[in-house]
Write a protein that holds these residues in place. Structure first.
Motif, mmCIF file in Angstrom:
data_model
loop_
_atom_site.group_PDB
_atom_site.id
_atom_site.type_symbol
_atom_site.label_atom_id
_atom_site.label_comp_id
_atom_site.label_asym_id
_atom_site.label_seq_id
_atom_site.Cartn_x
_atom_site.Cartn_y
_atom_site.Cartn_z
ATOM 1 N N SER A 84 0.764 -0.915 -0.400
ATOM 2 C CA SER A 84 0.029 0.127 -0.145
ATOM 3 C C SER A 84 0.987 1.477 -0.053
ATOM 4 O O SER A 84 0.097 2.006 -0.696
ATOM 5 C CB SER A 84 -0.405 -0.211 1.249
ATOM 6 O OG SER A 84 0.466 -0.039 2.671
ATOM 7 N N GLU A 85 2.022 1.222 0.227
ATOM 8 C CA GLU A 85 3.043 2.599 0.733
ATOM 9 C C GLU A 85 4.567 1.290 -0.040
ATOM 10 O O GLU A 85 4.839 1.594 0.648
ATOM 11 C CB GLU A 85 2.963 3.091 1.748
ATOM 12 C CG GLU A 85 1.690 3.495 2.053
ATOM 13 C CD GLU A 85 1.704 4.853 3.692
ATOM 14 O OE1 GLU A 85 2.940 4.954 3.065
ATOM 15 O OE2 GLU A 85 1.106 5.045 4.159
ATOM 16 N N PRO A 86 4.631 1.625 -0.950
ATOM 17 C CA PRO A 86 5.996 1.175 -1.420
ATOM 18 C C PRO A 86 7.102 2.091 -1.656
ATOM 19 O O PRO A 86 7.973 1.841 -2.094
ATOM 20 C CB PRO A 86 5.665 0.904 -3.473
ATOM 21 C CG PRO A 86 4.876 1.579 -3.365
ATOM 22 C CD PRO A 86 3.513 1.653 -2.244
ATOM 23 N N GLY A 87 6.855 3.497 -0.860
ATOM 24 C CA GLY A 87 7.766 4.432 -1.051
ATOM 25 C C GLY A 87 7.683 5.247 -1.879
ATOM 26 O O GLY A 87 9.088 6.010 -2.326
ATOM 27 N N ASP A 98 2.803 4.347 -10.629
ATOM 28 C CA ASP A 98 2.157 3.806 -11.906
ATOM 29 C C ASP A 98 3.452 4.148 -12.617
ATOM 30 O O ASP A 98 3.472 2.547 -14.311
ATOM 31 C CB ASP A 98 1.038 4.977 -12.276
ATOM 32 C CG ASP A 98 0.163 4.668 -11.640
ATOM 33 O OD1 ASP A 98 0.326 3.725 -10.546
ATOM 34 O OD2 ASP A 98 -1.645 5.074 -11.598
ATOM 35 N N GLU A 99 4.391 5.378 -13.684
ATOM 36 C CA GLU A 99 4.902 5.238 -14.216
ATOM 37 C C GLU A 99 6.010 4.478 -14.227
ATOM 38 O O GLU A 99 7.286 3.829 -14.493
ATOM 39 C CB GLU A 99 5.800 7.148 -13.707
ATOM 40 C CG GLU A 99 6.496 7.503 -15.480
ATOM 41 C CD GLU A 99 7.579 8.924 -15.178
ATOM 42 O OE1 GLU A 99 7.798 8.831 -15.365
ATOM 43 O OE2 GLU A 99 7.105 9.311 -14.192
ATOM 44 N N LEU A 100 6.207 4.206 -12.638
ATOM 45 C CA LEU A 100 7.816 3.317 -13.147
ATOM 46 C C LEU A 100 7.529 1.627 -13.311
ATOM 47 O O LEU A 100 8.377 1.470 -14.088
ATOM 48 C CB LEU A 100 8.133 2.724 -11.236
ATOM 49 C CG LEU A 100 8.872 1.748 -11.034
ATOM 50 C CD1 LEU A 100 10.179 2.060 -11.278
ATOM 51 C CD2 LEU A 100 9.181 1.509 -9.461
ATOM 52 N N VAL A 101 6.185 1.615 -13.058
ATOM 53 C CA VAL A 101 5.888 0.221 -13.681
ATOM 54 C C VAL A 101 5.826 -0.270 -14.834
ATOM 55 O O VAL A 101 6.142 -1.265 -16.065
ATOM 56 C CB VAL A 101 4.346 -0.047 -12.570
ATOM 57 C CG1 VAL A 101 3.578 -1.249 -13.596
ATOM 58 C CG2 VAL A 101 4.903 -0.178 -10.974
ATOM 59 N N SER A 102 5.312 1.057 -15.532
ATOM 60 C CA SER A 102 4.985 1.299 -16.901
ATOM 61 C C SER A 102 5.875 1.189 -17.569
ATOM 62 O O SER A 102 6.492 0.157 -18.255
ATOM 63 C CB SER A 102 4.308 2.665 -17.484
ATOM 64 O OG SER A 102 3.814 3.153 -18.886
ATOM 65 N N ILE A 103 7.946 2.175 -16.837
ATOM 66 C CA ILE A 103 8.448 1.934 -18.419
ATOM 67 C C ILE A 103 9.102 0.173 -17.961
ATOM 68 O O ILE A 103 9.849 -0.230 -18.712
ATOM 69 C CB ILE A 103 9.825 2.879 -17.205
ATOM 70 C CG1 ILE A 103 9.361 4.749 -17.354
ATOM 71 C CG2 ILE A 103 10.987 2.599 -17.414
ATOM 72 C CD1 ILE A 103 9.842 5.883 -16.128
ATOM 73 N N ARG A 156 10.655 -5.021 -19.372
ATOM 74 C CA ARG A 156 10.370 -6.573 -19.981
ATOM 75 C C ARG A 156 9.876 -6.869 -20.687
ATOM 76 O O ARG A 156 10.285 -7.447 -21.298
ATOM 77 C CB ARG A 156 9.328 -6.896 -18.834
ATOM 78 C CG ARG A 156 10.704 -6.676 -16.738
ATOM 79 C CD ARG A 156 9.121 -6.838 -15.998
ATOM 80 N NE ARG A 156 8.461 -8.169 -16.413
ATOM 81 C CZ ARG A 156 7.164 -8.457 -16.300
ATOM 82 N NH1 ARG A 156 6.457 -7.064 -16.160
ATOM 83 N NH2 ARG A 156 6.126 -9.397 -16.732
ATOM 84 N N ARG A 157 8.867 -6.243 -21.371
ATOM 85 C CA ARG A 157 8.404 -6.630 -22.596
ATOM 86 C C ARG A 157 9.729 -6.922 -23.861
ATOM 87 O O ARG A 157 9.644 -7.754 -25.209
ATOM 88 C CB ARG A 157 7.406 -5.295 -23.325
ATOM 89 C CG ARG A 157 6.136 -5.670 -24.254
ATOM 90 C CD ARG A 157 5.501 -5.310 -25.654
ATOM 91 N NE ARG A 157 4.581 -4.772 -24.176
ATOM 92 C CZ ARG A 157 4.241 -3.810 -23.172
ATOM 93 N NH1 ARG A 157 4.728 -2.880 -23.399
ATOM 94 N NH2 ARG A 157 3.263 -3.604 -22.184
ATOM 95 N N ALA A 158 10.246 -5.498 -24.376
ATOM 96 C CA ALA A 158 11.631 -5.331 -25.033
ATOM 97 C C ALA A 158 12.429 -6.348 -24.603
ATOM 98 O O ALA A 158 13.325 -6.848 -25.751
ATOM 99 C CB ALA A 158 12.123 -4.356 -24.776
#
Length: 176
Positions: free
Chosen positions: A140-143, A150-155, A160-162
């Motif tokens: 709930s509070e990853p820091g 959200d931006e970090l997960v997207s990046i 990972r996809r690449a």
């Protein structure tokens, strides 16, 4: 917790990379080292949260994966694929969880070469309690702020996809 350092060692490493003329690699070294350090920090929080449950993250992941399955069971090869670990790692994890009464092995009903790993009631209860603790103390509070998360997960997903870690589902869902 370790004492804070007076200087960011990763920033200092980047400075050294640049000073040694490794300009083309400096940003990449900084990214890789930063991700690895962040992983260490996150894993320390997860380990501290799971310690009272006598679970490692690998054991927790397997219990949770089984708890998400329809019947609380799956072939060990499927668990290996979904957890993205070597089959030997799943075997070792199942051995430990079985010794503690959280899972059991059963023969596959159709494939005589395969073994199912089955979640016990005690394993389901442990997964639920450990998840509640991780949700409250880590997830709930990853820091990071919600936007940064959200931006970090997207990046990282793009990275990972690449790297060939996964394919987008077909058909691709509509964007949110």
């Amino acid at each position: 917790m370790a004492r804070r350092l007076p200087v960011d060692p990763i920033a200092e490493a980047k400075r050294q990379w640049l000073a040694h003329g490794w300009t083309d690699a400096a940003a990449g070294m900084t990214a890789v080292t930063s991700i690895m350090r962040a992983q260490q920090l996150m894993l320390a929080r997860v380990d501290a949260t799971l310690r009272p449950f006598r679970l490692t993250f690998a054991r927790y992941e397997l219990l949770t994966l089984l708890s998400f399955s329809r019947a609380g069971r799956m072939p060990m090869a499927s668990a290996s694929a979904r957890l993205q670990v070597h089959p030997t790692s799943v075997t070792n994890t199942v051995d430990r969880l079985q010794a503690d009464g959280y899972v059991r092995r059963e023969p596959h009903p159709v494939d005589g070469r395969a073994t199912l790993v089955v979640l016990t009631d005690a394993g389901r209860d442990l997964a639920e309690r450990a998840t509640a603790a991780l949700n409250a103390q880590v997830f709930s509070e990853p820091g990071l702020s919600a936007d940064d998360t959200d931006e970090l997960v997207s990046i990282i997903a793009r990275m990972r996809r690449a790297a060939g870690d996964f394919d987008d589902p077909r058909p691709t869902p509509e964007p949110l």
